[in-house]
Design a protein around this motif. Sequence first.
Motif, PDB file in Angstrom:
ATOM      1  N   ASN A 123       1.010   1.213  -0.780  1.00 32.63           N
ATOM      2  CA  ASN A 123       1.099  -0.100  -0.861  1.00 32.63           C
ATOM      3  C   ASN A 123      -0.006  -0.890  -0.161  1.00 32.63           C
ATOM      4  OD1 ASN A 123       3.334  -0.143  -2.557  1.00 32.63           O
ATOM      5  ND2 ASN A 123       4.914  -0.248  -0.849  1.00 32.63           N
ATOM      6  N   GLY A 124      -0.957  -0.042   0.071  1.00 32.92           N
ATOM      7  CA  GLY A 124      -2.430  -0.765   0.457  1.00 32.92           C
ATOM      8  C   GLY A 124      -2.146  -0.823   2.191  1.00 32.92           C
ATOM      9  N   GLY A 178       9.192   3.489  -1.273  1.00 29.40           N
ATOM     10  CA  GLY A 178       9.680   2.883  -2.507  1.00 29.40           C
ATOM     11  C   GLY A 178      11.090   3.751  -2.971  1.00 29.40           C
ATOM     12  N   GLY A 179      11.826   4.242  -2.116  1.00 26.83           N
ATOM     13  CA  GLY A 179      13.091   4.830  -2.711  1.00 26.83           C
ATOM     14  C   GLY A 179      12.721   6.070  -3.186  1.00 26.83           C
ATOM     15  N   GLY A 180      11.465   6.672  -2.898  1.00 28.79           N
ATOM     16  CA  GLY A 180      11.079   7.895  -3.446  1.00 28.79           C
ATOM     17  C   GLY A 180       9.981   8.728  -2.526  1.00 28.79           C
ATOM     18  N   LYS A 181       9.080   9.252  -3.207  1.00 26.01           N
ATOM     19  CA  LYS A 181       8.092  10.081  -2.253  1.00 26.01           C
ATOM     20  C   LYS A 181       6.552   9.441  -2.937  1.00 26.01           C
ATOM     21  CE  LYS A 181       9.480  13.968  -2.870  1.00 26.01           C
ATOM     22  NZ  LYS A 181       9.432  15.616  -2.542  1.00 26.01           N
ATOM     23  N   THR A 205       8.712  -0.258 -12.150  1.00 22.02           N
ATOM     24  CA  THR A 205       8.496  -1.661 -11.954  1.00 22.02           C
ATOM     25  C   THR A 205       7.689  -1.943 -10.402  1.00 22.02           C
ATOM     26  OG1 THR A 205      10.837  -1.647 -10.659  1.00 22.02           O
ATOM     27  CG2 THR A 205      10.649  -2.274 -12.867  1.00 22.02           C
ATOM     28  N   SER A 206       7.860  -1.096  -9.687  1.00 24.07           N
ATOM     29  CA  SER A 206       7.010  -1.233  -8.186  1.00 24.07           C
ATOM     30  C   SER A 206       6.637  -0.014  -7.719  1.00 24.07           C
ATOM     31  CB  SER A 206       8.131  -1.827  -7.419  1.00 24.07           C
ATOM     32  OG  SER A 206       9.261  -1.149  -7.113  1.00 24.07           O
ATOM     33  N   PRO A 207       5.697   0.393  -8.517  1.00 28.94           N
ATOM     34  CA  PRO A 207       5.204   1.837  -8.174  1.00 28.94           C
ATOM     35  C   PRO A 207       4.496   1.611  -6.711  1.00 28.94           C
ATOM     36  CG  PRO A 207       3.701   0.859  -9.822  1.00 28.94           C
ATOM     37  CD  PRO A 207       4.962  -0.022  -9.654  1.00 28.94           C
ATOM     38  N   THR A 208       4.234   2.651  -5.910  1.00 32.46           N
ATOM     39  CA  THR A 208       3.658   2.592  -4.489  1.00 32.46           C
ATOM     40  C   THR A 208       2.436   3.398  -4.503  1.00 32.46           C
ATOM     41  OG1 THR A 208       4.894   4.333  -4.009  1.00 32.46           O
ATOM     42  CG2 THR A 208       5.831   2.562  -3.371  1.00 32.46           C
ATOM     43  N   HIS A 209       2.251   4.343  -5.116  1.00 35.95           N
ATOM     44  CA  HIS A 209       1.039   4.933  -5.395  1.00 35.95           C
ATOM     45  C   HIS A 209      -0.160   4.273  -6.059  1.00 35.95           C
ATOM     46  CE1 HIS A 209      -2.102   8.055  -5.710  1.00 35.95           C
ATOM     47  NE2 HIS A 209      -1.376   8.815  -4.930  1.00 35.95           N
TER      48      HIS A 209
END
Lengths: 327, 328
Positions: free
Chosen positions: B324-325, B314-317, B249-253
């Motif tokens: 996120n820019g 985001g809760g991970g790596k 839902t909210s990927p960071t890469h």
Amino acid sequence: MLAFAIRRAFQSFIVLLVVGLVAFSMFNFVGDPIDNMLGQERTDADIERLRTQLGLDQPFPVQYYRFLEGAVQGNFGISYRQGRPVSEVISERLPATLELAFVSAVLAIIFGVALGVFTAIRRNGWAANTIMTLSLIGVSLPTFLIGILLIYLFAVELGWLPSFGRGDVVDLGWWRTGLLTQSGLKALILPAITLGLYQMTLIMRLVRSEMLEVLRQDYIRFARARGLKDKSVYFRHALKNTLVPVITVTGMQLGAIIAFAIITETVFQWPGVGLLFINAIRFVDIPVMAAYLMLISVMFVSINLIVDLLYFAIDPRLRIEKSGSGK
Amino acid sequence: MAKTVKKPVLSVKNLSVEIPTRQGILTPVDQLSFDIEQGKILGVVGESGAGKSMTGNAVIGLLDPPAHISGGEIRLKGKRIDNLEREALRKVRGKEIGMVFQDPLTSLNPLLPIGEQLTETILEHLPVNKNEAQERAIAALEEVGIPAAAQRINSYPHEFSGGMRQRVVIALALCAEPSLVIADEPTTALDVSVQAQIIALLKRLCRERGTAIMLITHDMGVIAETADEVAVMYAGRLAELGPVRNVLTSPTHPYTQGLMASTPLAAKGKKRLSQIPGAMPRLTDLPFGCAFHPRCPIAKDKCRSDPAPTIEAGGGKAACWYVNGEKS
């Protein structure tokens, strides 16, 4: 499966009929045997008498029918050269050839399969590479040359083994065997190697390439992923899957071993049917030639039939398809 | 990550796989790290050639030479398995780690009845006799939902449908009760209607036994339904790793973001799916710096010169200079 067997048997029968026609045609096209059988001081009456006696005055279809009728009963007429029934001459010589062919085939199959599996498993090892290089010799050297080289090395130079003949034989009544005496076995070694070497290298190279193909399959990876022992992966899972093509070629080669025994028998003066055939050609002894041709074709055809039936024993997928379509 | 209290079943640290070739050394897996806890499912996603299967093969020790593990370590229940001898590793395979392959039509030996393939595996790993192995084989087949298992035990693989065969494969992978199952695209070769059944079966069996699963796939739908955590791979490197909900839902890469925007499931409602321009680079000519930079919408000079660090996000790596820019 039964329907398949019957169909194949019928096809085999057609093949034999055609070979019979070819064999029989020799009587008409390979010179006139009468010329060879009668000496210089012959009269026209002698010629006529012999021609009638041998049935050569009859029309072609009648002669062919008589030939087939006799062939089915194992009667191929009288040898022009020896004056004895051909069946008798051949059955006297057959054990020698069959024993030679059998021993060669067993050697070829055992060593061919074993070395094939070995070279496939250790495909980059030095031993496997050496064997593969040496196998080129077996594939490329002609049989007679191998025979002569073996004779030179083991009979002439080292003097370990006899260079010709069959050694002592034991008479079992209907079968004279050389497998039961020491000299017979010794005499068998060189011809058997000579005859089987080509087939051995052929089987080996075939088993190797089939094994390499099978070892790439997913079910081999899966077998490894299940932690099975190498022995089980190679022999239980891989080798069995290579058998269908290997048996096909091996079957053909068995026929070839019997047929090509001619050369080996000539080199080693082995008293088998091959040598008989060569001598028959020299003296235009057509009944012997025709009978030999029929004998070899019967062997080829029956080996092929057995090979086809073996497929069913090995591959369960064929059993299902055939029982489904063949009713 | 301090929240991990439970000891992981599988722990991979800085794993690298190398393949020496004439063009130089290729690195299909580069500095990869992840953990799987007991009973959890880690989804590994990525394009073809991203190194997913190579990672699975490295873990179970089935890399085809000349490919080999060149660095890092793999621990199974705390014990190192990447440096085991051939024979010791064989005993781990099947017993400790089960594997399910992509194509059930080719995973089973066509010439052996399925029962024999089961019993040989059971006899290899468990201290039972032939009769017990046979009973266990029937039980294993019943468990994966083969009807009339006792009668079908002597059937050959070709007598089963694709879905049934994959059930047999799962029974084979689980019959020695491993603590980890590596499922390499287990549903790709199956009918869509059967895929869900197979996934549900795998999930149920592993939850019952507490087996951890490494689920390799390129199907985002399967990941969304099944996985607890997801690792996104790109060109042999970890792009992003995190709880499945966060990553989907909210990927960071930026790569994961592009991936999600191009997946029908996640891009619901949009008229056209977006696509990531270009293609994944081949291993023979990986770009300098971050392997993703030629396709990345936010790439800057730094991405072209230095490989991206793996940082928490985001809760991970995620492995990106500008998660996120933003500049990290």
